[in-house]
Design a protein around this motif. Structure first.
Motif, PDB file in Angstrom:
ATOM      1  N   HIS A  88      27.866  -5.663   2.898  1.00  0.00           N
ATOM      2  CA  HIS A  88      27.461  -4.157   2.100  1.00  0.00           C
ATOM      3  C   HIS A  88      26.148  -4.225   2.058  1.00  0.00           C
ATOM      4  CE1 HIS A  88      31.256  -2.020   2.549  1.00  0.00           C
ATOM      5  NE2 HIS A  88      31.750  -3.096   2.660  1.00  0.00           N
ATOM      6  N   LEU A  89      24.947  -4.414   2.944  1.00  0.00           N
ATOM      7  CA  LEU A  89      23.306  -4.218   1.471  1.00  0.00           C
ATOM      8  C   LEU A  89      23.185  -2.622   1.523  1.00  0.00           C
ATOM      9  CD1 LEU A  89      21.163  -5.591   2.376  1.00  0.00           C
ATOM     10  CD2 LEU A  89      20.191  -4.538   4.203  1.00  0.00           C
ATOM     11  N   ASN A  90      22.618  -2.225   0.369  1.00  0.00           N
ATOM     12  CA  ASN A  90      22.615  -1.022  -0.426  1.00  0.00           C
ATOM     13  C   ASN A  90      20.715  -1.423  -0.961  1.00  0.00           C
ATOM     14  OD1 ASN A  90      23.098   1.041  -2.061  1.00  0.00           O
ATOM     15  ND2 ASN A  90      22.614   0.659  -3.649  1.00  0.00           N
ATOM     16  N   LYS A  91      20.418  -0.287  -0.027  1.00  0.00           N
ATOM     17  CA  LYS A  91      18.492  -0.591   0.417  1.00  0.00           C
ATOM     18  C   LYS A  91      18.328   0.501  -0.947  1.00  0.00           C
ATOM     19  CE  LYS A  91      18.068  -1.784   4.515  1.00  0.00           C
ATOM     20  NZ  LYS A  91      17.945  -1.521   6.513  1.00  0.00           N
ATOM     21  N   ILE A  92      18.272   0.468  -1.637  1.00  0.00           N
ATOM     22  CA  ILE A  92      17.705   0.803  -3.420  1.00  0.00           C
ATOM     23  C   ILE A  92      15.724   1.900  -3.741  1.00  0.00           C
ATOM     24  CG2 ILE A  92      17.393   1.669  -5.660  1.00  0.00           C
ATOM     25  CD1 ILE A  92      20.307  -1.047  -5.613  1.00  0.00           C
ATOM     26  N   TYR A  93      16.297   2.475  -2.358  1.00  0.00           N
ATOM     27  CA  TYR A  93      14.769   2.751  -2.557  1.00  0.00           C
ATOM     28  C   TYR A  93      14.218   3.281  -3.660  1.00  0.00           C
ATOM     29  CZ  TYR A  93      15.033   2.752   2.767  1.00  0.00           C
ATOM     30  OH  TYR A  93      15.108   1.633   4.057  1.00  0.00           O
ATOM     31  N   THR A  94      12.603   3.564  -4.283  1.00  0.00           N
ATOM     32  CA  THR A  94      12.129   4.310  -4.983  1.00  0.00           C
ATOM     33  C   THR A  94      12.609   5.708  -4.979  1.00  0.00           C
ATOM     34  OG1 THR A  94       9.886   2.988  -4.724  1.00  0.00           O
ATOM     35  CG2 THR A  94       9.956   4.903  -6.021  1.00  0.00           C
ATOM     36  N   CYS A  95      13.089   6.348  -4.198  1.00  0.00           N
ATOM     37  CA  CYS A  95      13.676   7.851  -3.911  1.00  0.00           C
ATOM     38  C   CYS A  95      14.607   7.859  -2.852  1.00  0.00           C
ATOM     39  CB  CYS A  95      12.518   8.531  -3.822  1.00  0.00           C
ATOM     40  SG  CYS A  95      12.920  10.620  -3.320  1.00  0.00           S
ATOM     41  N   GLY A  96      15.474   7.257  -3.869  1.00  0.00           N
ATOM     42  CA  GLY A  96      17.060   7.503  -2.683  1.00  0.00           C
ATOM     43  C   GLY A  96      17.300   6.803  -2.206  1.00  0.00           C
ATOM     44  N   GLU A  97      18.727   5.959  -1.631  1.00  0.00           N
ATOM     45  CA  GLU A  97      19.158   4.925  -1.015  1.00  0.00           C
ATOM     46  C   GLU A  97      19.680   5.600   0.131  1.00  0.00           C
ATOM     47  OE1 GLU A  97      22.362   3.798  -4.011  1.00  0.00           O
ATOM     48  OE2 GLU A  97      20.793   3.844  -6.115  1.00  0.00           O
ATOM     49  N   GLU A  98      20.205   3.654   0.615  1.00  0.00           N
ATOM     50  CA  GLU A  98      20.711   4.120   1.843  1.00  0.00           C
ATOM     51  C   GLU A  98      21.846   2.300   1.673  1.00  0.00           C
ATOM     52  OE1 GLU A  98      17.925   4.260   5.213  1.00  0.00           O
ATOM     53  OE2 GLU A  98      17.223   6.085   4.852  1.00  0.00           O
ATOM     54  N   SER A  99      22.426   2.702   2.701  1.00  0.00           N
ATOM     55  CA  SER A  99      24.306   1.389   2.485  1.00  0.00           C
ATOM     56  C   SER A  99      24.408   0.997   4.459  1.00  0.00           C
ATOM     57  CB  SER A  99      25.023   1.886   1.743  1.00  0.00           C
ATOM     58  OG  SER A  99      24.542   1.917   0.617  1.00  0.00           O
ATOM     59  N   GLU A 100      24.739  -0.103   4.506  1.00  0.00           N
ATOM     60  CA  GLU A 100      25.214  -0.191   5.381  1.00  0.00           C
ATOM     61  C   GLU A 100      25.690  -1.873   5.741  1.00  0.00           C
ATOM     62  OE1 GLU A 100      22.019  -2.511   8.400  1.00  0.00           O
ATOM     63  OE2 GLU A 100      20.356  -1.360   6.805  1.00  0.00           O
ATOM     64  N   GLY A 147      13.558  15.615   0.752  1.00  0.00           N
ATOM     65  CA  GLY A 147      13.310  15.876  -0.650  1.00  0.00           C
ATOM     66  C   GLY A 147      13.248  17.089  -1.502  1.00  0.00           C
ATOM     67  N   TYR A 148      14.107  16.944  -2.761  1.00  0.00           N
ATOM     68  CA  TYR A 148      13.379  17.964  -3.157  1.00  0.00           C
ATOM     69  C   TYR A 148      13.352  17.705  -4.336  1.00  0.00           C
ATOM     70  CZ  TYR A 148      12.019  21.245   0.455  1.00  0.00           C
ATOM     71  OH  TYR A 148      12.107  22.286   1.895  1.00  0.00           O
ATOM     72  N   MET A 149      12.978  17.473  -5.589  1.00  0.00           N
ATOM     73  CA  MET A 149      12.599  17.241  -6.865  1.00  0.00           C
ATOM     74  C   MET A 149      12.955  19.345  -7.760  1.00  0.00           C
ATOM     75  SD  MET A 149      13.209  14.032  -8.881  1.00  0.00           S
ATOM     76  CE  MET A 149      11.520  13.197  -8.539  1.00  0.00           C
ATOM     77  N   GLY A 150      14.173  19.008  -8.602  1.00  0.00           N
ATOM     78  CA  GLY A 150      13.993  20.523  -9.110  1.00  0.00           C
ATOM     79  C   GLY A 150      14.952  20.700 -10.643  1.00  0.00           C
ATOM     80  N   ILE A 151      15.510  21.560 -11.195  1.00  0.00           N
ATOM     81  CA  ILE A 151      15.749  22.011 -12.048  1.00  0.00           C
ATOM     82  C   ILE A 151      17.433  22.165 -11.592  1.00  0.00           C
ATOM     83  CG2 ILE A 151      15.302  24.343 -12.650  1.00  0.00           C
ATOM     84  CD1 ILE A 151      16.045  23.314 -15.195  1.00  0.00           C
ATOM     85  N   ASN A 156      19.135  20.285 -16.148  1.00  0.00           N
ATOM     86  CA  ASN A 156      18.161  18.440 -15.437  1.00  0.00           C
ATOM     87  C   ASN A 156      17.509  18.216 -14.369  1.00  0.00           C
ATOM     88  OD1 ASN A 156      20.453  17.258 -17.328  1.00  0.00           O
ATOM     89  ND2 ASN A 156      21.915  17.795 -16.398  1.00  0.00           N
ATOM     90  N   LEU A 157      16.845  17.897 -14.462  1.00  0.00           N
ATOM     91  CA  LEU A 157      15.477  17.292 -13.669  1.00  0.00           C
ATOM     92  C   LEU A 157      16.815  16.789 -12.393  1.00  0.00           C
ATOM     93  CD1 LEU A 157      12.738  17.461 -12.835  1.00  0.00           C
ATOM     94  CD2 LEU A 157      11.927  15.058 -13.298  1.00  0.00           C
ATOM     95  N   THR A 158      16.118  17.152 -11.419  1.00  0.00           N
ATOM     96  CA  THR A 158      17.230  16.179 -10.214  1.00  0.00           C
ATOM     97  C   THR A 158      16.371  16.139  -9.172  1.00  0.00           C
ATOM     98  OG1 THR A 158      19.556  17.473 -11.049  1.00  0.00           O
ATOM     99  CG2 THR A 158      19.402  17.049  -9.116  1.00  0.00           C
ATOM    100  N   LEU A 159      16.891  15.411  -8.440  1.00  0.00           N
ATOM    101  CA  LEU A 159      17.002  15.083  -6.609  1.00  0.00           C
ATOM    102  C   LEU A 159      17.642  15.546  -5.715  1.00  0.00           C
ATOM    103  CD1 LEU A 159      14.722  13.675  -4.980  1.00  0.00           C
ATOM    104  CD2 LEU A 159      15.964  11.850  -5.289  1.00  0.00           C
ATOM    105  N   PHE A 160      17.360  17.334  -5.084  1.00  0.00           N
ATOM    106  CA  PHE A 160      17.918  17.239  -3.897  1.00  0.00           C
ATOM    107  C   PHE A 160      17.782  16.556  -2.969  1.00  0.00           C
ATOM    108  CE2 PHE A 160      18.172  20.035  -7.823  1.00  0.00           C
ATOM    109  CZ  PHE A 160      19.069  20.562  -8.245  1.00  0.00           C
ATOM    110  N   LYS A 171      20.322  12.511  -6.823  1.00  0.00           N
ATOM    111  CA  LYS A 171      19.922  11.344  -8.297  1.00  0.00           C
ATOM    112  C   LYS A 171      19.681  12.660  -9.235  1.00  0.00           C
ATOM    113  CE  LYS A 171      17.791   7.926 -10.417  1.00  0.00           C
ATOM    114  NZ  LYS A 171      16.610   6.284  -9.665  1.00  0.00           N
ATOM    115  N   THR A 172      20.228  12.287 -10.930  1.00  0.00           N
ATOM    116  CA  THR A 172      20.023  13.484 -12.068  1.00  0.00           C
ATOM    117  C   THR A 172      19.382  12.359 -12.677  1.00  0.00           C
ATOM    118  OG1 THR A 172      21.947  14.481 -11.471  1.00  0.00           O
ATOM    119  CG2 THR A 172      20.870  15.000 -13.445  1.00  0.00           C
ATOM    120  N   PHE A 173      18.178  13.060 -13.196  1.00  0.00           N
ATOM    121  CA  PHE A 173      17.488  11.931 -14.101  1.00  0.00           C
ATOM    122  C   PHE A 173      16.952  12.150 -15.347  1.00  0.00           C
ATOM    123  CE2 PHE A 173      14.817  12.622  -9.928  1.00  0.00           C
ATOM    124  CZ  PHE A 173      14.738  11.418  -9.466  1.00  0.00           C
TER     125      PHE A 173
END
Length: 227
Positions: A88-100, A147-151, A156-160, A171-173
Motif C-alpha cells: 500500500h502507498l499512503n500519500k501524506i499531504y500537508t492537508c489530507g491523505e490518499e492511499s492506493e 477542504g474546510y477548517m472549522g470547529i 476542536n479545530l478540525t479539518l472537514f 483530521k482533528t487538531f
C-alpha cells in the motif's frame, strides 16, 4: 668659563650614552622579534602536524552523520522470506491523505522500490501487508476541492471535507479555548470559523493553524508537541 666646559663635557657624555642606549635597545628589539618568530614557527609546525588528526576526526563525523539513519529492520526480515505481500502507498499531504494499492510484490521488488524512493518510510502491518508512506508538501485532491477548517461540536479545530455542518471529519487538531476566543475575536471571525474556512492552498492552511493555535488549550498543546 669652567661651567661652560662642564656643560659641554656632560653633553658629549650624554650623546655617547644615548647612542649606547639606542644601540642596546635596537639589539634587544631584534632579539625579541627573532624569538617571537621562532615561537610562532614552532606553533605553526605543531598545528600542521595535528592537521591529519583533525581531518581524520572530521571524516569520522561525516561518516557517522551519513550512516545515522536506522536500518529498516522490517525490510531485512522481509528479505529473509520469499513471500509475496500486498503493498500500500499512503500519500501524506500537508492537508489530507490518499492511499492506493500498488499490488502484490515479492520482497526483492519491494526492496527495489525502497531503493528508488529513499525518502519513503515503510513498515509491515499487523496483517502482513507492507505500508509505504510518502510525505508531500501540498494539498490532497480532497482538500483542494472541498477542504474546510472549522470547529466541531466539542470545540476542536478540525479539518472537514465540505462545510462543518456536514460533519465529514478528515483530521482533528486541538481543542480551542472558546471562551477566550469569544471575548477577543470579532464576531465575523467566529462566525466564519463555525461556517468553515475554505482551504485553497498550503499557505492558507498553515495560516489558519498558526492563527488559532494561540487559542489552543494547554493540555491540547502538550499533546501536539508530543506528536
Amino acid at each position: 668659563m669652567r661651567i661652560f666646559r662642564i656643560k659641554r663635557q656632560l653633553r658629549r657624555r650624554w650623546k655617547k650614552w644615548r647612542r649606547a642606549i639606542w644601540t642596546i635597545s635596537a639589539c634587544g628589539l631584534v632579539a625579541l622579534m627573532a624569538w617571537l618568530g621562532l615561537l610562532l614557527s614552532q606553533q605553526m609546525e605543531d598545528l600542521m602536524a595535528k592537521e591529519p588528526i583533525a581531518q581524520e576526526t572530521l571524516g569520522k563525523l561525516m561518516e557517522a552523520t551519513t550512516s545515522s539513519e536506522p536500518p529498516q529492520e522490517w525490510l531485512e526480515s522481509l528479505l529473509k522470506t520469499d513471500q509475496a505481500r500486498i503493498v500500500h502507498l499512503n500519500k501524506i499531504y500537508t492537508c489530507g491523505e490518499e492511499s492506493e494499492v500498488l499490488g502484490k510484490m515479492k520482497p526483492k521488488e519491494i526492496a527495489l522500490i525502497i531503493k528508488e524512493h529513499p525518502d519513503w518510510e515503510g513498515r509491515l502491518g499487523a496483517g502482513g501487508d507492507v505500508w509505504l508512506d510518502e510525505r508531500i508538501n501540498g494539498l490532497s485532491d480532497t482538500c483542494s476541492k472541498d477542504g474546510y477548517m472549522g470547529i466541531d461540536e466539542n470545540g476542536n479545530l478540525t479539518l472537514f471535507e465540505g462545510p462543518p455542518k456536514k460533519e465529514k471529519v478528515l483530521k482533528t487538531f486541538f481543542q480551542l479555548d472558546v471562551e477566550t476566543m469569544e471575548s477577543v475575536l470579532p464576531e465575523d471571525v467566529l462566525r466564519q470559523l463555525q461556517e468553515g474556512i475554505r482551504i485553497q492552498d498550503v499557505d492558507e492552511y498553515n495560516s489558519v493553524l498558526s492563527t488559532f493555535s494561540d487559542f489552543a488549550l494547554e493540555q491540547s498543546e502538550k499533546v501536539m508537541q508530543q506528536n
